[in-house]
Design an enzyme around this catalytic site. Sequence first.
Site, PDB file in Angstrom:
ATOM      1  N   ARG A  86       7.149   6.785  -1.464  1.00 11.17           N
ATOM      2  CA  ARG A  86       6.661   5.688  -0.611  1.00 11.17           C
ATOM      3  C   ARG A  86       7.800   5.127   0.252  1.00 11.17           C
ATOM      4  O   ARG A  86       8.914   4.964  -0.201  1.00 11.17           O
ATOM      5  CB  ARG A  86       6.102   4.547  -1.450  1.00 11.17           C
ATOM      6  N   ARG A 109      11.136   0.440  -1.449  1.00 13.53           N
ATOM      7  CA  ARG A 109      11.043  -0.861  -2.111  1.00 13.53           C
ATOM      8  C   ARG A 109      11.864  -0.861  -3.389  1.00 13.53           C
ATOM      9  O   ARG A 109      11.870   0.123  -4.114  1.00 13.53           O
ATOM     10  CB  ARG A 109       9.569  -1.161  -2.442  1.00 13.53           C
ATOM     11  N   LYS A 147      -4.153   0.849  -3.000  1.00 14.26           N
ATOM     12  CA  LYS A 147      -4.917  -0.362  -2.642  1.00 14.26           C
ATOM     13  C   LYS A 147      -4.535  -0.850  -1.249  1.00 14.26           C
ATOM     14  O   LYS A 147      -5.385  -1.169  -0.440  1.00 14.26           O
ATOM     15  CB  LYS A 147      -4.622  -1.508  -3.625  1.00 14.26           C
ATOM     16  N   ARG A 176      -4.826 -10.687 -10.319  1.00  8.91           N
ATOM     17  CA  ARG A 176      -4.139  -9.690 -11.124  1.00  8.91           C
ATOM     18  C   ARG A 176      -4.140 -10.046 -12.596  1.00  8.91           C
ATOM     19  O   ARG A 176      -3.608  -9.308 -13.413  1.00  8.91           O
ATOM     20  CB  ARG A 176      -2.696  -9.656 -10.656  1.00  8.91           C
ATOM     21  N   ARG A 202       5.872  -1.565 -14.351  1.00  9.65           N
ATOM     22  CA  ARG A 202       4.723  -2.116 -13.606  1.00  9.65           C
ATOM     23  C   ARG A 202       3.419  -1.518 -14.118  1.00  9.65           C
ATOM     24  O   ARG A 202       2.395  -2.208 -14.176  1.00  9.65           O
ATOM     25  CB  ARG A 202       4.889  -1.843 -12.107  1.00  9.65           C
TER      26      ARG A 202
HETATM   27  P1  AP5 Z   1      -0.033   1.939  -1.522  1.00 14.30           P
HETATM   28  O1  AP5 Z   1      -1.216   1.853  -0.635  1.00 14.30           O
HETATM   29  O2  AP5 Z   1       1.226   1.262  -1.107  1.00 14.30           O
HETATM   30  O3  AP5 Z   1      -0.443   1.537  -3.012  1.00 14.30           O
HETATM   31  P2  AP5 Z   1      -0.720   0.115  -3.650  1.00 14.30           P
HETATM   32  O4  AP5 Z   1      -1.791   0.315  -4.646  1.00 14.30           O
HETATM   33  O5  AP5 Z   1      -0.924  -0.924  -2.594  1.00 14.30           O
HETATM   34  O6  AP5 Z   1       0.678  -0.047  -4.373  1.00 14.30           O
HETATM   35  P3  AP5 Z   1       1.642  -1.298  -4.518  1.00 14.30           P
HETATM   36  O7  AP5 Z   1       2.866  -0.777  -5.212  1.00 14.30           O
HETATM   37  O8  AP5 Z   1       1.864  -1.991  -3.209  1.00 14.30           O
HETATM   38  O9  AP5 Z   1       0.837  -2.146  -5.442  1.00 14.30           O
HETATM   39  P4  AP5 Z   1       1.365  -3.139  -6.387  1.00 14.30           P
HETATM   40  O10 AP5 Z   1       0.082  -3.682  -6.821  1.00 14.30           O
HETATM   41  O11 AP5 Z   1       2.265  -2.732  -7.475  1.00 14.30           O
HETATM   42  O12 AP5 Z   1       2.366  -3.978  -5.461  1.00 14.30           O
HETATM   43  P5  AP5 Z   1       2.212  -5.399  -4.778  1.00 14.30           P
HETATM   44  O13 AP5 Z   1       2.912  -5.351  -3.503  1.00 14.30           O
HETATM   45  O14 AP5 Z   1       0.803  -5.868  -4.828  1.00 14.30           O
HETATM   46  O15 AP5 Z   1       0.250   3.503  -1.803  1.00 14.30           O
HETATM   47  C1  AP5 Z   1       1.341   3.920  -2.597  1.00 14.30           C
HETATM   48  C2  AP5 Z   1       1.950   5.204  -1.986  1.00 14.30           C
HETATM   49  O16 AP5 Z   1       1.015   6.266  -2.095  1.00 14.30           O
HETATM   50  C3  AP5 Z   1       2.282   5.076  -0.494  1.00 14.30           C
HETATM   51  O17 AP5 Z   1       3.430   5.821  -0.221  1.00 14.30           O
HETATM   52  C4  AP5 Z   1       1.043   5.677   0.195  1.00 14.30           C
HETATM   53  O18 AP5 Z   1       1.347   6.204   1.477  1.00 14.30           O
HETATM   54  C5  AP5 Z   1       0.630   6.754  -0.791  1.00 14.30           C
HETATM   55  N1  AP5 Z   1      -0.802   6.975  -0.849  1.00 14.30           N
HETATM   56  C6  AP5 Z   1      -1.798   6.041  -0.724  1.00 14.30           C
HETATM   57  N2  AP5 Z   1      -2.998   6.615  -0.868  1.00 14.30           N
HETATM   58  C7  AP5 Z   1      -2.769   7.939  -1.132  1.00 14.30           C
HETATM   59  C8  AP5 Z   1      -3.620   9.061  -1.385  1.00 14.30           C
HETATM   60  N3  AP5 Z   1      -4.968   8.935  -1.421  1.00 14.30           N
HETATM   61  N4  AP5 Z   1      -3.029  10.268  -1.611  1.00 14.30           N
HETATM   62  C9  AP5 Z   1      -1.680  10.400  -1.593  1.00 14.30           C
HETATM   63  N5  AP5 Z   1      -0.828   9.385  -1.341  1.00 14.30           N
HETATM   64  C10 AP5 Z   1      -1.362   8.159  -1.116  1.00 14.30           C
HETATM   65  O19 AP5 Z   1       3.003  -6.287  -5.829  1.00 14.30           O
HETATM   66  C11 AP5 Z   1       4.406  -6.162  -6.005  1.00 14.30           C
HETATM   67  C12 AP5 Z   1       4.857  -7.171  -7.035  1.00 14.30           C
HETATM   68  O20 AP5 Z   1       4.572  -8.518  -6.565  1.00 14.30           O
HETATM   69  C13 AP5 Z   1       4.162  -7.102  -8.411  1.00 14.30           C
HETATM   70  O21 AP5 Z   1       4.765  -6.145  -9.251  1.00 14.30           O
HETATM   71  C14 AP5 Z   1       4.330  -8.555  -8.897  1.00 14.30           C
HETATM   72  O22 AP5 Z   1       5.625  -8.771  -9.383  1.00 14.30           O
HETATM   73  C15 AP5 Z   1       4.159  -9.368  -7.628  1.00 14.30           C
HETATM   74  N6  AP5 Z   1       2.759  -9.788  -7.406  1.00 14.30           N
HETATM   75  C16 AP5 Z   1       1.959  -9.444  -6.354  1.00 14.30           C
HETATM   76  N7  AP5 Z   1       0.735 -10.007  -6.485  1.00 14.30           N
HETATM   77  C17 AP5 Z   1       0.777 -10.731  -7.635  1.00 14.30           C
HETATM   78  C18 AP5 Z   1      -0.189 -11.539  -8.312  1.00 14.30           C
HETATM   79  N8  AP5 Z   1      -1.438 -11.698  -7.834  1.00 14.30           N
HETATM   80  N9  AP5 Z   1       0.186 -12.130  -9.482  1.00 14.30           N
HETATM   81  C19 AP5 Z   1       1.429 -11.982  -9.969  1.00 14.30           C
HETATM   82  N10 AP5 Z   1       2.388 -11.229  -9.382  1.00 14.30           N
HETATM   83  C20 AP5 Z   1       2.068 -10.619  -8.225  1.00 14.30           C
END
Ligand code: AP5
Length: 214
Positions: free
Chosen positions: A127, A160, A13, A88, A171
């Site tokens: 990552r 991370r 994402k 979310r 997660r």
């Molecule tokens: P990446 O693009 O980083 O994936 P992502 O979907 O953004 O993954 P995140 O782990 O950042 O999402 P998340 O939703 O768990 O974390 P967030 O920061 O929002 O890609 C992942 C990897 O794959 C990278 O290495 C990339 O290079 C690679 N890649 C990408 N595309 C690829 C492809 N096509 N092919 C191969 N490789 C690829 O949230 C973290 C924490 O914050 C949550 O767990 C929660 O505790 C909290 N939080 C955040 N938002 C909320 C909310 N709205 N409500 C409550 N808690 C929240």
Amino acid sequence: MKIVMLGAPGAGKGTQAKMIAAEFGIPHISTGDIFRANIKEGTELGKKASEYMERGLLVPDELTLQLIMDRFTKDDCANGYVLDGFPRTIAQAEALTESLKKAGEALDYAIDVDVPDSAIVKRMGGRRACLSCGGTYHVTFNPPKKEGICDLCGGKLSIRKDDEPETVQKRLDVYHAQTQPLIDYYSEQGILRTVDGTQEVGEVFQSIQEILNA
Ligand code: AP5
């Protein structure tokens, strides 16, 4: 253009949201990045959020909504935004729908980046993230030009804390229980579009561009 990115943790994402933001000249708003910036700065919000994030749990809706809801009123959101990691939960999605409705607005698209859990676990181990600017890389699939260094700001890349395998599994469980229902929620609103997130980064982006330029 107002876009919500959906998908499991690690589906890509953030990677796609940054590309959409650059292509369409709209801000990329990531609740995860905002929480991590607060943790880095040692704010009260950051301290509270880290208790949940490190365990792979969602930060409670109340805290998340406090953080995000006035972000959409900033000047840089005049032409829209791409939301990454928000909403979310159904409660967050309803709060967003209501707030947009009050302003006479609505989302244009909810884009689900679809990747099976087995591929996610493999991705997360590779990552690397820049804690200074939020840049995201993968040691194999999307490496930085210089190992360990962010292409965008020259910051140091690190793993991370919530990318440890047990936390990733937690997660994913939380995603299926609390976030996946948003797929039906936005499907019922007629704005859901699904892309195959197992393709290469550029191919996923091409699929998204086809949707947004249609
Ligand atoms: P990446 O693009 O980083 O994936 P992502 O979907 O953004 O993954 P995140 O782990 O950042 O999402 P998340 O939703 O768990 O974390 P967030 O920061 O929002 O890609 C992942 C990897 O794959 C990278 O290495 C990339 O290079 C690679 N890649 C990408 N595309 C690829 C492809 N096509 N092919 C191969 N490789 C690829 O949230 C973290 C924490 O914050 C949550 O767990 C929660 O505790 C909290 N939080 C955040 N938002 C909320 C909310 N709205 N409500 C409550 N808690 C929240």
